[in-house]
Design an enzyme around this catalytic site. Structure first.
Site, PDB file in Angstrom:
ATOM      1  N   ASP A 474       0.837  -1.198   0.000  1.00 12.21           N
ATOM      2  CA  ASP A 474       0.000   0.000   0.000  1.00 12.21           C
ATOM      3  C   ASP A 474       0.877   1.256   0.000  1.00 12.21           C
ATOM      4  OD1 ASP A 474      -2.310   1.516   0.136  1.00 12.21           O
ATOM      5  OD2 ASP A 474      -3.093   0.535   1.926  1.00 12.21           O
ATOM      6  N   ASP A 542     -10.643   2.253  -3.444  1.00 14.26           N
ATOM      7  CA  ASP A 542     -11.190   2.055  -2.099  1.00 14.26           C
ATOM      8  C   ASP A 542     -12.707   2.147  -2.117  1.00 14.26           C
ATOM      9  OD1 ASP A 542      -8.972   1.468  -0.674  1.00 14.26           O
ATOM     10  OD2 ASP A 542      -8.634   3.494   0.088  1.00 14.26           O
TER      11      ASP A 542
END
Ligand code: DGJ
Length: 725
Positions: A474, A542
Site C-alpha cells: 500500500d 477504495d
C-alpha cells in the site's frame, strides 16, 4: 528441376504480406525503417539534414518501397520554420523548434542548444536502436524500439548518454512522440478522477493548443492515469480508428497532447518536467520510462483487447504462465485496525467455507498500530494482538486450504513510531521547514540507498520468516517537501525513488519466486505498466460500492486487463449510503479478480449460501473473465443497463454480465446483442439461477441478442454460453 518447381510454387503461394516476415525492415537507399506488427505499421526516415522523421503510424503496410524518403520540410514563413512542419521523431531543444521538446539540457557553460541528428542504428530481431547525436557535442540519445508483432504493440524509450567532458543538467527526458496522421477533427480519450472515484472516462475533441495529463504527486496518482487514445473523431466501441499509448512509470509522469498550428497532433510522454532535475555527469546515462503504443481499427474495444492481451503475455510477471488470480478475502472493511489472532481465525474459517483461496490480513498487525496515528514503519508483529507471532494464524489459514497474504506500507512512517524516532532524517523533508502530514504519516525518502536497503531487509525478513504468498503493498499519500540535502541535485529524488521501489520489488520476487504482490495506493493510485511488470494485481479503488464500481471498472478496463483488477464484495450500506443486493455486488466483482471484503461474522446463512454458489460459479468462468476477450456491450455512462461480455481465448466459453440501475415505467430492457462469437457455431445458453438452457447460434446471439429480463432497482444477471459445435 523438381526443387526449382517446388520453390517457384512456394513463391507464388506466398503473398507479399507473408513474405514481409521481418518485424523491422530498413532501406539503406531511402534511409527508412518500416516496423510491422500484425495490426499496425510504423515508419521512420532520416531526411537530408540528418533529422529523424516519423513517416507513418497506422494500419499494416506490406510494401516498404511505398514509404517515401524523409524530406527537409518547407519553411512556410520566417515565423514558421521547416522544423515546425516536420514530424520529428525525437525532438531536441535547439535550432528553430518551438514545441514540446523530447529532451532538454543545460550545459556547464549554460549552453542549452541540443540538435539531434542520426548517427547510426542496429536491428536485432524485434529490436531497433537508432542513435542520435548532437551536431557538435558528444551527447547521444539511443532510441530503443521493441516490437511485439502479435500483440500489435511497439515500445519506445530513450537513453540519454553524456559522453562529453562536462556534467549536464537534464531538465526534461521524454520517451518520445507519437504522431497521428496530419489533420484535425481528432478526439482524445483519457481517464481522470480522485480517491474513491478513479478511472472516470472522458472523450473530448482535440483543439488547437495543448492538453496535459500528468502526475506531480510522486506516484502514478488517482487524478489521471498514464495512457491516451486518439481517434479519428468517429470511433465507437467496436469500430473506427484509434491510436493509443501508455507509459510504464509509477512516479511523476506527463503526457501532452498538442494540436499544432500545422495540423499535427503530437503526443509526447515521459518523465514529468515539473520540478524535474538530473545531474548527468560525464560517462553517465539516464533512461526515460517506456511508452507503449498501438493502433486499432476495431474501435475502443479493439484497443482494450489488444492492451489486455499484451499485459497478460508481455507485462505481468510470469506472463501466461502465471496462475489465475485466486478468490481472495481481505479483512480491512470488516475489522479496520482491530485485527487479532482470534478475530482473524474466525474470519478465515468462514472465508474458507465460501471457497476463498487467499486470505489477506490488512492493516493493524504490527507495531502500535491501533489507528492511523501510530506504528507505521515498525514492521514487527504486535504482541498484544498476536502473542505467539503470525505463525499460528498462518498455519491455521494454510490448514484451511488457503494461502496467506499480508498488508504492508513500506514507503511510509508515522512520526509516532520507533522508526521515525531512530531516523527522522529518512522522511522526506526540506531542512528547517515544517513537514506536511497526510493521514498522520510522512513519506520515507526511498531514493536513499540506506532506506532502500532497510526496507528490502524488512520485507525479505517477513517473506523468509513466514509462509507469505502475497503482499498487499500500500502507499497512502503523495509526496510533500521532496528535499534531499545530502546530494548535489535533490530533484533526482523523483526518479530515484521509483527506481528503488522497483528494485526492491524485483529483488524480493527474485528471492521469493512464489511471492505475489498487489499494488495499492489508497485504491487506484499506483496503476501503470511500470508497476504491472512487478505485481500480479492492483487494488482498483477504495470505493467498493457496487454501482459506483461499474463506472470505475469501465474506465479501468479501457487500458487494463480484468485479471489485474482486484474487486471485492463488501457490506452495505456502502459509499453513497447505497445498498445493492448481494447478488449484484457479486456479479460486479466477478468481472475482475474476485475478492470478498465483508464482515463475514454478520452474514446470514442465506448470504453465505449465495456467496458459496457465486464463488463456485466464478471458478467455472474465471479463466474466461481473467484471460478472455472483453466486449463492453453497454456502457454505464450511457443508459440504465450496463453489460459486459467475456469470450474465452479458445472461443469455447463466453459469459455475459448485465446490470440494471433502475427500471422506469414498467419497461424491461431490450435484448442485449452479443459480440466476439463465431456466427456459424451454436452455443448452449444458460441464465444464472434459471432452470433449463437454450441452444442458439452465434449469428442469432450477435444479431438479435439475448433478453436479460432485468426489473426493479439494482437487478443483475449472468448468462453463460458454452460452444457446442
Ligand atoms: C488503503 C487501502 O486502499 C485499503 O484497502 C486498506 O488497505 C487501507 N489503506 C489500510 O490502511
Amino acid at each position: 528441376m523438381a526443387l526449382m518447381r517446388l520453390l517457384a510454387t512456394l513463391c507464388l503461394c506466398l503473398t507479399p504480406a507473408l513474405l514481409a516476415q521481418q518485424p523491422i525492415e530498413y532501406s539503406s537507399a531511402r534511409k527508412t525503417w518500416l516496423i510491422h506488427t500484425d495490426s499496425s505499421a510504423y515508419a521512420l526516415g532520416v531526411n537530408p539534414r540528418g533529422e529523424l522523421v516519423n513517416l507513418y503510424w497506422g494500419g499494416p503496410l506490406w510494401r516498404a518501397d511505398d514509404v517515401p524518403a524523409a524530406n527537409n520540410g518547407r519553411e512556410l514563413s520566417s515565423f514558421d520554420p521547416a522544423q515546425s512542419l516536420l514530424n520529428e521523431e525525437y525532438v531536441g531543444w535547439g535550432g528553430t523548434r518551438y514545441f514540446e521538446p523530447s529532451v532538454k539540457i543545460t550545459r556547464a557553460d549554460h549552453g542549452r542548444d541540443l540538435v539531434l541528428h542520426y548517427a547510426s542504428h542496429t536491428i536485432d530481431g524485434d529490436n531497433l536502436k537508432i542513435v542520435l547525436k548532437d551536431v557538435k557535442d558528444d551527447i547521444f540519445v539511443n532510441l530503443n524500439y521493441k516490437v511485439f508483432p502479435h500483440e500489435g504493440i511497439i515500445r519506445k524509450s530513450a537513453l540519454l548518454e553524456n559522453r562529453s567532458k562536462e556534467a549536464l543538467n537534464v531538465e526534461s527526458l521524454q520517451a518520445g512522440v507519437w504522431y497521428v496522421p496530419h489533420g484535425t477533427g481528432y478526439r482524445l480519450s483519457y481517464v481522470s478522477g480522485r480517491w474513491a472515484a478513479e478511472s472516470q472516462l472522458s472523450r473530448e475533441p482535440i483543439h488547437a493548443g495543448i492538453k496535459v495529463l500528468e502526475s506531480k504527486k510522486g506516484h502514478t496518482s488517482h487524478n489521471f492515469n498514464p495512457w491516451f487514445a486518439v481517434d479519428d473523431g468517429s470511433a465507437t466501441e467496436d469500430s473506427g480508428r484509434v491510436w493509443f499509448g501508455a507509459l510504464g512509470w509509477s512516479g511523476n509522469w506527463r503526457i501532452s497532447v498538442e494540436q499544432t498550428a500545422y495540423d499535427q497532433v503530437r503526443v509526447t510522454g515521459g518523465l514529468n518536467t515539473f520540478d524535474f532535475g538530473y545531474l548527468l555527469k560525464p560517462g553517465e546515462s539516464l533512461e526515460s520510462p517506456p511508452f507503449y503504443g498501438g493502433y486499432s481499427t476495431d474501435g475502443f474495444g479493439g484497443m482494450s483487447r489488444r492492451m489486455h492481451r499484451f499485459e497478460l503475455t508481455d507485462i505481468l510477471p510470469h506472463g501466461l504462465q502465471a496462475r489465475p488470480r485466486p478468490v481472495l478475502y481481505n479483512s480491512w472493511e470488516a475489522t479496520t485496525f482491530a485485527v487479532d489472532e482470534p478475530g482473524q481465525r474466525a474470519l478465515a474459517e468462514r472465508a474458507a467455507k465460501l471457497g476463498v483461496e487467499l486470505f489477506v490480513m490488512d492493516d493493524g498487525w504490527f507495531g502500535k498500530r491501533n489507528n492511523d496515528r501510530a506504528g507505521l514503519g515498525d514492521w514487527t508483529v504486535n504482541p498484544q494482538k498476536f502473542p505467539n507471532g503470525l505463525e499460528p494464524l498462518i498455519k491455521y489459514v494454510n490448514s484451511l486450504g488457503m494461502d496467506f497474504g499480508l498488508w504492508v506500507e513500506p514507503e511510509m512512517v508515522n512520526p509516532d513510531s520507533d522508526l521515525y524516532r531512530a531516523h527522522p532524517d529518512w522522511a522526506m523533508h526540506s531542512a528547517d521547514r515544517p513537514r506536511s502530514e497526510l493521514r498522520n504519516q510522512l513519506v520515507l525518502n526511498m531514493a536513499r540507498n540506506d532506506v532502500k536497503e532497510y526496507i528490502f531487509g524488512v520485507l525479505d525478513k517477513l517473506a523468509t520468516q513466514y509462509t507469505i504468498r502475497y503482499f498487499k503493498w500500500d502507499m497512502n499519500r503523495p509526496f510533500a517537501e521532496p528535499g534531499w540535502d545530502e546530494v548535489d541535485e535533490p530533484k533526482e529524488m523523483w526518479v530515484q525513488y521509483v527506481k528503488n521501489v522497483y528494485e526492491i520489488i524485483d529483488r524480493l520476487r527474485a528471492k521469493h519466486p512464489n511471492l505475489e504482490i498487489e499494488s495499492c495506493s489508497g485504491g487506484g493510485g499506483r496503476i501503470d505498466l511500470g508497476i504491472l511488470q512487478r505485481v500480479d494485481e492492483v487494488w482498483t479503488s477504495d470505493n467498493t460500492e457496487a454501482f459506483d464500481r461499474l463506472g470505475i471498472q469501465y474506465g479501468f478496463s479501457q487500458m487494463y486487463a480484468p485479471k489485474i483488477m482486484s474487486a471485492w464484495v463488501t457490506d452495505v450500506p456502502n459509499m453513497n449510503r447505497r445498498s445493492t443486493p448481494l447478488k449484484f455486488r457479486f456479479l460486479v466483482a466477478m468481472q475482475g479478480a474476485l475478492g470478498i471484503g465483508a464482515n463475514l461474522n454478520k452474514w446470514t446463512a442465506d448470504d453465505s449460501k449465495l456467496a458459496t454458489d457465486m464463488v463456485a460459479y466464478y471458478k467455472k468462468i474465471r479463466i474466461t473473465v481473467q484471460e478472455g476477450n472483453l466486449y463492453r456491450l453497454l456502457s454505464p455512462q450511457v443508459g440504465e443497463v450496463t453489460a459486459n461480455e467475456y469470450v474465452a481465448q479458445e472461443g469455447n466459453q463466453a459469459v455475459v454480465f448485465a446490470f440494471l440501475h433502475s427500471q422506469q415505467y414498467g419497461l424491461t430492457p431490450p435484448p442485449v446483442r452479443l459480440a466476439g462469437l463465431d456466427p456459424k457455431a451454436t452455443y448452449k445458453v444458460e441464465t444464472l439461477g434459471q432452470a433449463g438452457a437454450q441452444e442458439l447460434s452465434g449469428a442469432y446471439l450477435m444479431q438479435s441478442g439475448i433478453p436479460v429480463r432485468l426489473a426493479g432497482d439494482y437487478d443483475s444477471t449472468a448468462v453463460l454460453l458454452e460452444r457446442q459445435r
